[in-house]
Write a protein that holds these residues in place. Sequence first.
Motif, short mmCIF file in Angstrom:
data_model
loop_
_atom_site.label_atom_id
_atom_site.label_comp_id
_atom_site.label_asym_id
_atom_site.label_seq_id
_atom_site.Cartn_x
_atom_site.Cartn_y
_atom_site.Cartn_z
N ILE A 97 45.08 11.87 12.43
CA ILE A 97 45.57 13.08 13.06
C ILE A 97 44.76 13.30 14.33
O ILE A 97 43.55 13.54 14.28
CB ILE A 97 45.44 14.29 12.12
N LEU A 98 45.42 13.18 15.46
CA LEU A 98 44.76 13.30 16.76
C LEU A 98 45.01 14.68 17.35
O LEU A 98 46.15 15.07 17.57
CB LEU A 98 45.28 12.21 17.71
N LEU A 110 47.57 21.17 11.70
CA LEU A 110 46.58 20.23 11.17
C LEU A 110 46.56 20.31 9.65
O LEU A 110 46.58 19.29 8.95
CB LEU A 110 45.20 20.55 11.74
N ALA A 111 46.54 21.53 9.12
CA ALA A 111 46.51 21.72 7.67
C ALA A 111 47.76 21.14 7.01
O ALA A 111 47.69 20.52 5.95
CB ALA A 111 46.37 23.20 7.34
N ARG A 112 48.91 21.34 7.63
CA ARG A 112 50.16 20.80 7.08
C ARG A 112 50.08 19.28 6.93
O ARG A 112 50.50 18.72 5.92
CB ARG A 112 51.35 21.15 7.98
N SER A 113 49.55 18.64 7.96
CA SER A 113 49.45 17.18 7.93
C SER A 113 48.54 16.71 6.80
O SER A 113 48.85 15.76 6.08
CB SER A 113 48.92 16.67 9.27
N LEU A 114 47.40 17.39 6.66
CA LEU A 114 46.44 17.01 5.61
C LEU A 114 47.03 17.23 4.22
O LEU A 114 46.81 16.43 3.31
CB LEU A 114 45.15 17.81 5.79
N ILE A 115 47.76 18.32 4.06
CA ILE A 115 48.36 18.63 2.76
C ILE A 115 49.43 17.60 2.41
O ILE A 115 49.49 17.10 1.27
CB ILE A 115 48.96 20.05 2.77
N ALA A 116 50.27 17.25 3.39
CA ALA A 116 51.31 16.25 3.13
C ALA A 116 50.71 14.91 2.73
O ALA A 116 51.20 14.24 1.82
CB ALA A 116 52.17 16.08 4.38
N ALA A 117 49.63 14.52 3.41
CA ALA A 117 48.96 13.27 3.06
C ALA A 117 48.33 13.35 1.68
O ALA A 117 48.43 12.40 0.88
CB ALA A 117 47.90 12.94 4.11
N ALA A 118 47.69 14.47 1.38
CA ALA A 118 47.05 14.63 0.07
C ALA A 118 48.07 14.56 -1.05
O ALA A 118 47.80 14.00 -2.13
CB ALA A 118 46.30 15.97 0.02
N ALA A 119 49.26 15.11 -0.82
CA ALA A 119 50.30 15.11 -1.86
C ALA A 119 50.73 13.70 -2.21
O ALA A 119 51.17 13.43 -3.33
CB ALA A 119 51.51 15.92 -1.39
N LEU A 125 42.11 10.80 8.53
CA LEU A 125 41.03 10.81 9.51
C LEU A 125 41.46 11.75 10.63
O LEU A 125 42.56 11.63 11.15
CB LEU A 125 40.78 9.41 10.05
N ILE A 126 40.59 12.68 10.99
CA ILE A 126 40.85 13.59 12.10
C ILE A 126 40.08 13.09 13.31
O ILE A 126 38.88 12.81 13.21
CB ILE A 126 40.43 15.03 11.77
N ALA A 127 40.75 12.97 14.44
CA ALA A 127 40.09 12.58 15.69
C ALA A 127 40.24 13.71 16.70
O ALA A 127 41.34 14.22 16.90
CB ALA A 127 40.69 11.29 16.23
N LEU A 128 39.12 14.09 17.32
CA LEU A 128 39.13 15.15 18.34
C LEU A 128 38.90 14.49 19.70
O LEU A 128 37.81 14.00 19.99
CB LEU A 128 38.05 16.19 18.04
N ASN A 129 39.94 14.51 20.52
CA ASN A 129 39.89 13.85 21.82
C ASN A 129 39.34 14.79 22.91
O ASN A 129 39.30 16.00 22.73
CB ASN A 129 41.30 13.38 22.18
N PRO A 258 41.31 21.11 -0.40
CA PRO A 258 40.04 20.92 -1.11
C PRO A 258 39.18 22.17 -1.20
O PRO A 258 38.54 22.41 -2.23
CB PRO A 258 39.35 19.82 -0.31
N ASP A 259 39.12 22.97 -0.14
CA ASP A 259 38.27 24.16 -0.16
C ASP A 259 38.84 25.23 -1.10
O ASP A 259 38.07 25.97 -1.73
CB ASP A 259 38.08 24.72 1.25
N ILE A 260 40.16 25.31 -1.23
CA ILE A 260 40.79 26.24 -2.19
C ILE A 260 40.62 25.69 -3.60
O ILE A 260 40.25 26.41 -4.53
CB ILE A 260 42.28 26.44 -1.86
#
Length: 316
Positions: A97-98, A110-119, A125-129, A258-260
């Motif tokens: 996720i860039l 960003l959260a939506r992407s992480l949740i979809a992947a976790a499911a 991997l998060i990248a901050l450009n 994860p934090d929830i």
Amino acid sequence: MARPRPRAPAEGSPAWRDGLVVASHGRHCVVETPDGERVICHPRGKKSQAVVGDRVRWQASEDEGTIEQVLPRRNLLYRQDEIRTKSFAANLDQVLILVAAEPEFSEAQLARSLIAAAAERIGTLIALNKSDVVEPFERAWERLAPYRRMHHGVLPLSLKASPEVDRATLMKLLASKTTLVLGPSGAGKSTLTNLLVPHARASTAEISQALNSGKHTTTSTTWYWVDEARTTALIDSPGFQEFGLHHIEPMQLAHLMPDIAEHAGECKFYNCTHLHEPGCGVIAQVTSPHHPGGISPSRYRIYGELFAELSQPRHK
């Protein structure tokens, strides 16, 4: 990349051939054979509808090909619009996720992407450009603090200022894997793809022309080989805003954040929604963004918004 071209029918009895879906547009797709040839294929009925990353069995016809079978998937991701949810990528090893220091990224997306992947049990991997833009980068890095605490890898990049350094770093993380790259407009996704796959623009132009899409190449999901040995792959897909979660049940949501999830077992009631119940272990942990181990208010707000969204009636 070999230009997609018509194939002659198989000699003798019609044999099914193995292939990999490397691009799709509507109900058409491009299938790559084990020897690297690319063929335009169409699904045989809805059950054989394939997405990029699918391993398929296909049969040659007079001019193109027909997908006869989609092989079992390891995982599957979805996009959505106001009307429906639709699958778009399969068999991933990880999601990159860039986001960028500027323009300011959406934490909700960003959260939506992480949740979809976790499911789908896909690593992220998060990248901050744009680390060369100092003050905006510092602010963005601080916004990502909750994600670093959740042990998401957060990688600083400066794709235009230090491309060779970043290329070497990324190649180590992507080697021998199939990685879906996601990111909003302006984050540098095209820069990253072209850095890792120098022939990407020519490749997508060929695919777009072959499928007669008549649209800009970034409007469709596309598979790229990073190395000549074809062991490392990137999948590029359009925008954040289309990421779909409607296949996830509302009560499943907490376990995918994860934090929830860390505090969900501390609730008084086993079926707690973590929104209003007394004795909720999650609500008790919503605190300042800098508190170690706590849940940031922005993350909790996102949880509430997504819970409400997933509780709405589904479109069929």
